[in-house]
Design a protein around this motif. Structure first.
Motif, PDB file in Angstrom:
ATOM      1  N   GLY A  28     -60.630 -41.678   7.410  1.00  0.00           N
ATOM      2  CA  GLY A  28     -59.442 -41.041   7.968  1.00  0.00           C
ATOM      3  C   GLY A  28     -58.247 -41.966   7.942  1.00  0.00           C
ATOM      4  O   GLY A  28     -57.129 -41.563   7.576  1.00  0.00           O
ATOM      5  N   ASP A  29     -58.469 -43.234   8.294  1.00  0.00           N
ATOM      6  CA  ASP A  29     -57.378 -44.218   8.267  1.00  0.00           C
ATOM      7  C   ASP A  29     -56.909 -44.466   6.832  1.00  0.00           C
ATOM      8  O   ASP A  29     -55.711 -44.550   6.563  1.00  0.00           O
ATOM      9  CB  ASP A  29     -57.847 -45.543   8.879  1.00  0.00           C
ATOM     10  N   ALA A  30     -57.869 -44.588   5.911  1.00  0.00           N
ATOM     11  CA  ALA A  30     -57.521 -44.872   4.511  1.00  0.00           C
ATOM     12  C   ALA A  30     -56.756 -43.714   3.877  1.00  0.00           C
ATOM     13  O   ALA A  30     -55.782 -43.927   3.151  1.00  0.00           O
ATOM     14  CB  ALA A  30     -58.782 -45.181   3.707  1.00  0.00           C
ATOM     15  N   PHE A  31     -57.180 -42.482   4.168  1.00  0.00           N
ATOM     16  CA  PHE A  31     -56.476 -41.323   3.622  1.00  0.00           C
ATOM     17  C   PHE A  31     -55.063 -41.234   4.199  1.00  0.00           C
ATOM     18  O   PHE A  31     -54.125 -40.842   3.505  1.00  0.00           O
ATOM     19  CB  PHE A  31     -57.245 -40.038   3.903  1.00  0.00           C
ATOM     20  N   ALA A  32     -54.908 -41.598   5.472  1.00  0.00           N
ATOM     21  CA  ALA A  32     -53.575 -41.589   6.085  1.00  0.00           C
ATOM     22  C   ALA A  32     -52.674 -42.644   5.436  1.00  0.00           C
ATOM     23  O   ALA A  32     -51.480 -42.415   5.243  1.00  0.00           O
ATOM     24  CB  ALA A  32     -53.681 -41.835   7.590  1.00  0.00           C
ATOM     25  N   GLU A  33     -53.243 -43.775   5.077  1.00  0.00           N
ATOM     26  CA  GLU A  33     -52.459 -44.866   4.479  1.00  0.00           C
ATOM     27  C   GLU A  33     -52.175 -44.642   3.001  1.00  0.00           C
ATOM     28  O   GLU A  33     -51.066 -44.913   2.523  1.00  0.00           O
ATOM     29  CB  GLU A  33     -53.207 -46.191   4.635  1.00  0.00           C
ATOM     30  N   HIS A  34     -53.183 -44.179   2.257  1.00  0.00           N
ATOM     31  CA  HIS A  34     -53.083 -44.161   0.798  1.00  0.00           C
ATOM     32  C   HIS A  34     -53.231 -42.769   0.178  1.00  0.00           C
ATOM     33  O   HIS A  34     -53.217 -42.652  -1.049  1.00  0.00           O
ATOM     34  CB  HIS A  34     -54.141 -45.085   0.195  1.00  0.00           C
ATOM     35  N   GLY A  35     -53.397 -41.741   0.979  1.00  0.00           N
ATOM     36  CA  GLY A  35     -53.601 -40.413   0.445  1.00  0.00           C
ATOM     37  C   GLY A  35     -55.055 -40.154   0.096  1.00  0.00           C
ATOM     38  O   GLY A  35     -55.916 -41.037   0.242  1.00  0.00           O
TER      39      GLY A  35
END
Length: 198
Positions: A28-35
């Motif tokens: 969830g954090d990675a998708f928020a940061e990098h799509g």
């Protein structure tokens, strides 16, 4: 996010469950940061597991996206039930389509992932979206019965339109490199869409 809601129904060993929860949280954090195209290997590393562990739990990107979106999808299902009881079916449809567009606008690239997944019968993300397509159809039918809309479109068309609004609203953000957040353009774009449907 509710990891309980996201976890598989079959029992897992305690260590496997910890790994699953860590991967979903980090994703969830990675998708928020990098799509949605964030590196899965990087997600595994940040979660403290090997790539093999990640792929055992989530054989492909759609599986991980589905798990990371469970809380949002469950909230949408609840909203749909509330809106189906609303006396003003036209306003309920407006509220629903805006909520769908905001859901699709959660992360950069998510509208594309959703549209691709609903064309793939093997995709867990596409399967979960089917409940949202069904809710869209029920809300649209009520609005049409009240003559709040007159257009002849399918529930799937409307669902894709909501994702398209999210995609269109995200373009300026993508061009400037800003973080993916719900765009103020969505209500305006939805108004244009609804004007056509009416």
């Amino acid at each position: 996010m509710s990891i309980e809601a996201a976890a598989p129904t079959r029992p897992m060993r305690a260590d496997a469950r910890r790994n699953y929860e860590a991967i979903v949280r980090v994703a969830g954090d990675a998708f928020a940061e990098h799509g949605t195209q964030a590196s899965l290997d990087d997600i595994a590393c940040r979660a403290g597991v090997g790539p093999g562990t990640l792929y055992r739990h989530f054989p492909n990107r759609d599986c991980l996206l589905e798990a990371a979106l469970v809380e949002s999808r469950l909230a949408l299902n609840e909203l749909a039930e509330q809106l189906l009881a609303d006396d003003d079916a036209g306003a309920a449809l407006d509220t629903w389509l805006l909520a769908l567009a905001r859901h699709a606008n959660t992360w950069d690239g998510l509208p594309d992932s959703i549209v691709q997944s609903i064309n793939n019968k093997q995709s867990p993300l596409g399967a979960s979206c089917s409940t949202l397509v069904d809710a869209t159809g029920r809300l649209f039918d009520r609005a049409r019965e009240q003559s709040a809309v007159t257009a002849d479109v399918s529930a799937r068309d409307l669902f894709v339109m909501a994702g398209s609004l999210a995609w269109a609203a995200s373009r300026p953000r993508r061009d400037t490199g800003a973080r993916a957040e719900a765009s103020d353009d969505l209500p305006r774009l939805l108004g244009l869409l609804m004007r056509g449907l009416r």
